[in-house]
Design a protein around this motif. Sequence first.
Motif: not given
Lengths: 254, 252
Positions: A91, A95, A115, A163-164, A167
């Motif tokens: 998390q 990546m 996520a 998107r990465a 987190m």
Amino acid sequence: MTTENGHDALPEKPLIQVKDLCKTFDSNEVLKHITVDIHKGDVVCVIGPSGSGKSTFLRCLNRLEEPTEGQILFEGVDICDKKTDIDRHRQKMGMVFQQFNLFPHMTIMKNLTIAPMKLQGKSQKEAEETANELLEKVGLKDRAGDYPSRLSGGQQQRIAIVRALCMKPDVMLFDEPTSALDPEMIGEVLDVMRDLAEQKMTMVVVTHEMGFAREVGTRVMFLDGGDFLEENEPKEFFEHPKNERLKSFLSKVL
Amino acid sequence: MWEKIVTFFVQNWEKAGVFLEQARKNFVDSFYLNFVEDARWTYLLNGLIVTLKVTFFAVILGFVIGFIIAMIRSSHENTGKPKILNAIAGLYLTVIRGTPVLVQLMIIYFVVFASVRIDKTFVAILAFGINSGAYQAEIFRSGIQSIPRGQFEAGRSLGFNYSQTMIHIIMPQAFKNVIPTLCNEFITLLKETSVASYIALEDLTKGGDIIRSRTYSAFMPLMAVALIYLLLVLIFSHFVKRLERRLKRSDH
């Protein structure tokens, strides 16, 4: 883009410590006893000929590839230890893949919020707020309701980066993020990565974009035959390479 | 040639009329005898209901079994665990797909439940459900395998564990891909359940057969049974095709 690592002046323990990392596929030795430290705020660009193990090295860092031997300490914890909860550490390690790998059955917004909502217990409102902020930064706020297939490759890759980032990772791993893109779309993705580097995000970038490595990288490393043969700050690296194989590699790609 | 036939008919107009009238009367009589007298059509109707019931619940049971087996098998392919359950699942698939469904049905009825009085509909649902489960497991597995590896890696790299990745990312995509195949499995099963007559379950086929044994005429009841199956298959196939088109249109 806000990152959690801010501006730490004090040199402290490396964010990622790789010790004696080996990876073999059947009898093929891909990585041979790699030892390397990555510090907070580093933008490490890994270059090298194809088949040299660049991607394998990167994928070992979040254990998408299971190392055969060696240790990888992330924030002081050995993530190769079977007892370590790798999912929790992943998390904190964003990546980005060559093939984007967005989830085709979800809208962009859902791609970005699933996520944080499922794994970090964020409310939908919170998650969407973060997502919208980041979408705005990459200039894709108006596409939140679309499905990935409606977007161009460059747009998809920018979404994959967002998107990465949703987190709030401590490090971002890029696996040849522009290799699957049409030439005219490479720039927009590199721009996003450049912004990210300016905000002191720690990044490990496997790339063929020498220009990016030279301008944005804080360290450039040359991987060939399963080990790092040379590493330096970019100017010195590209202008005065010492290793013979690096010299011949650079003469081919520059 | 045609001329001769026409001439024959013209010359034998009256005879032909009588013949046709006789045929019509035979048909009506036979229809009356097989379906109307003693309300024999209820054998077909009740049989049809049993057939649909068995098929429907067997598909659902097969769905549950198939889903679980597919999960075990894919988990084993990806992570090497769970070993023992995977071996059991492998054995189940080999045995079920390697033996005729009729034999399985009879084993369950005459061997497993030999000493118990048990509802035949239940036995049929169980047998066809277990049978269908093996085929549905393979349908699910191929659906899961058709999802690119990158999707799995993207899920894992965000921090989802194996089952979360399966549930949120892989299964929704895989499931959408296999819906048409699953519906075809329903259609196949609908026809396959006709062998349930062997344990004297009064399904559609048996219903026709009962009429035959009462009226001693085979043509009418068996044709009716065949027609009903055909009609059902055509109707369901039509829906599957429409569903396929809709799924394709929503392809993202």
